[in-house]
Design an enzyme around this catalytic site. Structure first.
Site, short mmCIF file in Angstrom:
data_model
loop_
_atom_site.label_atom_id
_atom_site.label_comp_id
_atom_site.label_asym_id
_atom_site.label_seq_id
_atom_site.Cartn_x
_atom_site.Cartn_y
_atom_site.Cartn_z
N ARG A 5 0.84 -1.20 0.00
CA ARG A 5 0.00 0.00 0.00
C ARG A 5 0.87 1.25 0.00
NH1 ARG A 5 -1.92 1.53 6.12
NH2 ARG A 5 -0.39 0.28 7.20
N GLU A 35 -18.65 3.85 0.59
CA GLU A 35 -17.94 3.09 -0.43
C GLU A 35 -18.79 2.79 -1.66
OE1 GLU A 35 -18.09 2.33 2.80
OE2 GLU A 35 -16.06 2.86 3.43
#
Ligand SMILES: Cc1ncc(C[n+]2csc(CCOP(=O)(O)OP(=O)(O)O)c2C)c(N)n1
Lengths: 279, 320
Positions: free
Chosen positions: B13, B61
Site C-alpha cells: 500500500r 464506499e
C-alpha cells in the site's frame, strides 16, 4: 407563455404521446416489462430528449453531449422509445425488447444500445454515476450537463443519499436529479412500504436547490429544466416531479399491479385509444 | 534476478502511494477517490500534489465506486483507494453492475488484504476478496508480492481495458524483485527453478514460499516457485507446465480456502493436467486479532505448514 413556447410545449405533449404509444407497443411485443413507471416518466423523458438536452443522435458518443442516466432502469421502455423516436436506432427495433440477441436488454446496457449513457437496473446506483460524470465535466472544463432520473421508491436506497451529499460537496451545478414521484413502488404505496416524508425537504436539507413540479405538465417540466440550466451558483438541482404511475392509461393509473406486466390484445387497444383520444 | 538483500521491506500500500505520485505526473487523466482512509491508503501525498484530481467522498464506499465509474465514463482513469473488505463486500454490487458489466477502466486499490491487518482483527481482514472478485465477469484480479512489482503492475492496471482489483498489504513485505524485472498482467513470474514440486503463491505469501524453498533445499527437495501475481486471468500455461514438469503443486494464499488461488489452480489441473495439489489457506474460518506472523502460524499459513504440505503432496504423488 409566448406563442413559440406554446407551440413548443404542445409539440412536446404530442411527442410524449408517441413515446407512450411506443412504450405500450414494445412491452406488448415483449410480453413483459414495466409500463407503470415508464408512463409516469414519459413527459419528463420526452422533454429531455426532444428539447432540453444537447445531443446528436448521429454521434451518440459525442464528448460534449449532455448525459442522461435512467437510474430507475426498469423503466427503460420510456428511454428506448425516446431514443428510437429521436433517431438513435430504427423504431422497428423496439419490437425486439427483451428478446435474444436484441440490443434492447431488459434493463439498460450502455454497451449494447446506441445512445445510452449508463448501464442501470440495480436501483440506487445511478446518481453516483451522475456525480462522477458531472465531476468529470467540471474537471475537464466541459459544459455538458448530467440528468439523473430516479424513482421515489428508489430513494429508499442509502447510496442515493451518499451521492446527494457528494454532489453538494463538489458544487455540481451541472447535475440535475429528477425524482419521478408517482407514489407507488413495487409492493405498494411508497408511504406504506417505506415512508420517506418530504422528499423536497430532504434534498433541500442536503443542500440541493429543489423545485417541485407537476411531472405531467409539459410547461412546468420545460420551465424547471430550463431554469436548472441557467443556474450556475454551485448547487445541484433536484426536481421533485409529482406524477401518476401508469399515466395516460386509465386502468393502469395508480394501480400497483401495473408496475410490471404486459397488456393483452384488448388492453392494448384500449390503452392506445385512450392515449390518442381527443386528438 | 531475485535477491532478498538488505533492502527495506515496504507494504504494497505504501509502494502504491509512491507509485501514484509518479503516475499522477505522467498520466494526466488519472484521478484518485478516497473514502476517509487516505492516510491508510497512502494517498495523502497525491492529494496534496494533485488536489484537483483527488476526491475524498467520505465513508460511503458504494457511492465511491459509482462516482469512479462515472468519472471513467467521462474519460478519466480513476483509482478507488479503499480497504479490501469494503471494496470487495460493502460495495460489491456497485463494482459488479456499475463497473464490471459496462467494462469500465477503474482500478480498485484494495489495501489491508488477507491477514496483514493482523491486530485490527476480523472486521478488517479480507480473506474472501480474491474469490469474490474472481467470479465477476470482466474483472481482472491482481495481488503484487512486493513494492517493486507493484509499480509496473499498477501502471498496466491503469491502462487495462476493464476494471482491475488490486489487493495490497497493510504490513511491510520484503523486496523480492529488481527494478529491471519485467511483469505482465496474466503472466506468472518464476522466482526459483525446481523439479520436485511447484509452489504457487500470491501476494504477501510469496515471501513465505521463498523461505520454504530454502528450507526444502536443505532436505534436498527442489521447489519451483511461481509468483501468481495475477489471479485472473490465471496463467494456466504456467500451471500446466509446472504440473507436467514437477508433478505436484502446492498453492499458497492469504485467503480462505474456498474460491481463491487454490480453487483457481485446481480448476486448471482438474481439466487439463491432474496432479496432486496441496493447499495453504485459511481452513474456512475467520482468524482473530494478533500479529500477522503469529496468525499465519496459528491458522496454518506459516513456512512450516508449507514445508509440511510439500511433504504430503510429494508422498501422495509417489504413492500413485
Ligand atoms: C437494488 C434493487 N432492489 C430491488 C429492485 C427490484 N425493483 C425493481 S423496480 C422496484 C420498485 C421501484 O419503485 P420506484 O423507484 O418508485 O419506481 P417506479 O415506481 O417509478 O417504477 C423494485 C423494488 C431493483 N431493481 N434494484
Amino acid at each position: 407563455m409566448t406563442t413559440t413556447n406554446k407551440e413548443l410545449v404542445e409539440g412536446l405533449r404530442v411527442q410524449a404521446q408517441h413515446v407512450r404509444e411506443a412504450i405500450l407497443r414494445m412491452v406488448y411485443a415483449a410480453n413483459s416489462g414495466h409500463c407503470g413507471g415508464s408512463l409516469s416518466a414519459a413527459d419528463i423523458v420526452t422533454a429531455l430528449y426532444f428539447h432540453i438536452m444537447r445531443i446528436d443522435p448521429q454521434h451518440p458518443s459525442w464528448e460534449d453531449r449532455d448525459r442522461f442516466i435512467l437510474s430507475k432502469g426498469h423503466a427503460c421502455p420510456v428511454l428506448y422509445s425516446a431514443l428510437a423516436l429521436r433517431g438513435y436506432f430504427p423504431q422497428e427495433e423496439l419490437g425486439t425488447l427483451r428478446a435474444m440477441d436484441s440490443r434492447l436488454q431488459g434493463h439498460p446496457d450502455m454497451r449494447k444500445t446506441p445512445g445510452l449513457d449508463a448501464t442501470t437496473g440495480s436501483l440506487g446506483q445511478g446518481l453516483s454515476l451522475g456525480v462522477g460524470m458531472a465531476l468529470g465535466a467540471k474537471l475537464g472544463g466541459k459544459a455538458y450537463r448530467v440528468y439523473v432520473l430516479m424513482g421515489d421508491g428508489e430513494t429508499n436506497e442509502g447510496q442515493i443519499w451518499e451521492a446527494a451529499a457528494c454532489a453538494v460537496k463538489y458544487r455540481l451545478d451541472n447535475l440535475v436529479a429528477i425524482v419521478d414521484k408517482n407514489g407507488l413502488q413495487n409492493d405498494g404505496p411508497t408511504d406504506a412500504i417505506m415512508p420517506m416524508g418530504s422528499l423536497a425537504e430532504k434534498w433541500r436539507a442536503f443542500g440541493w436547490d429543489v423545485v417541485e413540479i407537476d411531472g405531467h405538465d409539459m410547461a412546468q417540466i420545460v420551465g424547471a429544466l430550463d431554469e436548472a440550466k441557467e443556474r450556475s451558483h454551485g448547487k445541484p438541482t433536484a426536481i421533485i416531479a409529482k406524477t401518476v404511475k401508469g399515466k395516460g392509461v386509465s386502468y393502469m393509473e395508480n394501480v400497483v399491479e401495473w408496475h410490471s406486466g404486459a397488456p393483452t390484445d384488448m388492453e392494448l387497444d384500449i390503452a392506445l385509444a385512450e392515449i390518442w383520444k381527443g386528438r | 534476478m531475485v535477491k532478498q538483500d538488505g533492502r527495506k521491506p515496504i507494504s504494497t500500500r505504501k509502494a502504491f502511494g509512491q507509485a501514484i505520485m509518479e503516475l499522477g505526473a505522467s498520466v494526466e487523466n488519472l484521478v484518485v477517490l478516497d473514502g476517509d482512509i487516505s492516510r491508510s491508503t497512502y494517498t495523502v501525498e497525491f492529494s496534496q500534489s494533485f488536489p484537483t484530481r483527488h476526491f475524498n467522498v467520505g465513508i460511503a464506499e458504494q457511492n465511491q465506486m459509482g462516482v469512479a465509474a462515472g468519472l471513467a465514463l467521462a474519460g478519466y482513469k480513476p483509482i478507488v483507494a479503499s480497504y479490501a473488505v469494503f471494496a470487495s463486500m460493502r460495495a460489491l454490487e456497485q463494482v459488479r453492475t456499475s463497473m464490471c458489466y459496462p467494462r469500465l477502466n477503474v482500478t480498485i486499490a484494495a489495501s489491508h488484504g488477507g491477514l496483514t491487518p493482523g491486530n485490527d482483527g476480523v472486521t478488517h481482514q479480507a480473506i474472501e476478496d480474491l474469490g469474490i472478485m474472481r467470479t465477476l465477469p470482466n474483472m481482472t484480479v491482481i495481488a503484487p508480492a512486493d513494492g517493486v512489482s507493484l509499480k509496473p503492475l499498477l501502471q498496466q492496471a491503469i491502462a487495462w481495458d476493464g476494471p482491475v482489483y488490486m489487493r495490497l498489504t497493510r504490513d511491510a513485505v520484503p523486496i523480492i524483485y529488481d527494478e529491471t524485472d519485467e511483469f505482465h498482467i496474466g503472466k506468472a513470474k518464476q522466482l526459483r527453478e525446481g523439479s520436485d514440486v511447484t509452489l504457487i503463491a500470491i501476494g504477501d505469501m510469496v515471501q513465505w514460499a521463498l523461505k520454504a524453498h530454502d528450507l526444502l533445499l536443505e532436505e534436498g527437495i527442489t521447489a519451483r516457485i511461481l509468483d501468481m501475481h495475477t489471479l485472473k486471468p490465471l496463467d494456466s500455461e504456467a500451471v500446466i507446465k509446472a504440473a507436467r514438469e514437477t508433478g505436484a503443486i502446492v498453492t499458497i494464499e492469504d485467503h480462505n480456502i474456498h474460491g481463491g488461488l487454490g480453487g483457481a489452480v485446481a480448476e486448471v489441473l482438474t481439466l487439463d493436467y491432474p496432479v496432486p495439489q496441496g493447499r495453504i489457506a485459511l481452513r474456512d474460518t475467520f482468524a482473530e486479532s494478533g500479529p500477522y506472523e503469529k496468525l499465519l502460524e496459528k491458522y496454518g499459513l506459516s513456512t512450516d505448514h508449507i514445508v509440511q504440505a510439500v511433504h504430503d503432496v510429494i508422498r501422495k504423488r509417489d504413492r500413485k
